[in-house]
Design a protein around this motif. Structure first.
Motif, PDB file in Angstrom:
ATOM      1  N   VAL A   1      -8.624  -3.029   1.067  1.00 49.21           N
ATOM      2  CA  VAL A   1      -7.958  -2.432   2.321  1.00 49.21           C
ATOM      3  C   VAL A   1      -8.880  -2.605   3.570  1.00 49.21           C
TER       4      VAL A   1
ATOM      5  N   SER B   1     -10.124   3.721   2.190  1.00 48.95           N
ATOM      6  CA  SER B   1      -9.485   4.653   1.201  1.00 48.95           C
ATOM      7  C   SER B   1      -9.399   6.195   1.868  1.00 48.95           C
ATOM      8  N   PHE B   2      -8.742   7.122   0.975  1.00 49.74           N
ATOM      9  CA  PHE B   2      -8.699   8.406   1.348  1.00 49.74           C
ATOM     10  C   PHE B   2      -9.973   8.980   1.593  1.00 49.74           C
ATOM     11  N   GLU B   3     -10.991   8.455   0.793  1.00 50.30           N
ATOM     12  CA  GLU B   3     -12.265   9.166   0.862  1.00 50.30           C
ATOM     13  C   GLU B   3     -13.099   8.496   2.040  1.00 50.30           C
TER      14      GLU B   3
ATOM     15  N   TYR C   1     -14.997   4.645   3.780  1.00 49.91           N
ATOM     16  CA  TYR C   1     -14.882   3.187   3.727  1.00 49.91           C
ATOM     17  C   TYR C   1     -16.269   2.803   3.152  1.00 49.91           C
TER      18      TYR C   1
ATOM     19  N   LEU D   1       1.093  -1.156   0.031  1.00 50.04           N
ATOM     20  CA  LEU D   1      -0.039  -0.074  -0.022  1.00 50.04           C
ATOM     21  C   LEU D   1       0.801   1.224  -0.081  1.00 50.04           C
TER      22      LEU D   1
ATOM     23  N   THR E   1       1.742   6.853   2.024  1.00 53.83           N
ATOM     24  CA  THR E   1       0.682   8.233   2.615  1.00 53.83           C
ATOM     25  C   THR E   1      -0.657   7.635   3.071  1.00 53.83           C
ATOM     26  N   LEU E   2      -1.167   6.498   2.235  1.00 49.98           N
ATOM     27  CA  LEU E   2      -2.439   5.850   2.740  1.00 49.98           C
ATOM     28  C   LEU E   2      -2.319   5.401   4.016  1.00 49.98           C
TER      29      LEU E   2
ATOM     30  N   PHE F   1      -2.181   8.200   6.724  1.00 51.11           N
ATOM     31  CA  PHE F   1      -3.315   8.589   6.831  1.00 51.11           C
ATOM     32  C   PHE F   1      -4.281   7.670   7.624  1.00 51.11           C
ATOM     33  N   LEU F   2      -4.535   6.585   7.266  1.00 53.69           N
ATOM     34  CA  LEU F   2      -5.436   5.708   7.983  1.00 53.69           C
ATOM     35  C   LEU F   2      -4.899   5.462   9.416  1.00 53.69           C
TER      36      LEU F   2
END
Length: 108
Positions: A41, A58-60, A62, A18, A21-22, A25-26
């Motif tokens: 993920v 995701s960044f947006e 789940y 992965l 950065t993801l 972030f998470l």
């Protein structure tokens, strides 16, 4: 038994692969045990009254989450899950966009 373990290992892996950065972030959002199951993920996160096994991170946001009363049950379910059907264990509810499902195994 060994083939089951090997198949599960192929379907589920820690967060390797992965984008860093993801993962960062998470983790900053409170997710732990971040892993990839069948290209999706997933991770665990504490919510107000439950621990969620969260799917499609995701960044947006789940896709959905399975709410467990105890963290140990959520972790066991995450580690054993192959990404198909619903995860095991005593999840209480599945929530997500357009999803509000009580665990059929717990209904009397």
């Amino acid at each position: 038994m060994t083939s089951d373990v090997n198949t599960r290992a192929r379907r589920q892996s820690p967060a390797r692969g992965l984008a860093p950065t993801l993962i960062e972030f998470l983790a900053n959002q409170g997710y732990v045990e971040i892993r990839v199951i069948d290209d999706t993920v997933c991770g665990l996160r504490r919510f107000n009254f439950t621990v969620g096994l969260v799917v499609g991170l995701s960044f947006e946001g789940y896709e959905r989450r399975y709410c467990y009363e105890h963290a140990r049950d959520a972790l066991a379910a995450l580690l054993a899950w192959d990404g198909r059907e619903h995860p095991g264990g005593p999840w209480i509810k599945c929530k997500g966009a357009g999803v509000d499902l009580l665990n059929p195994a717990l209904q009397v």
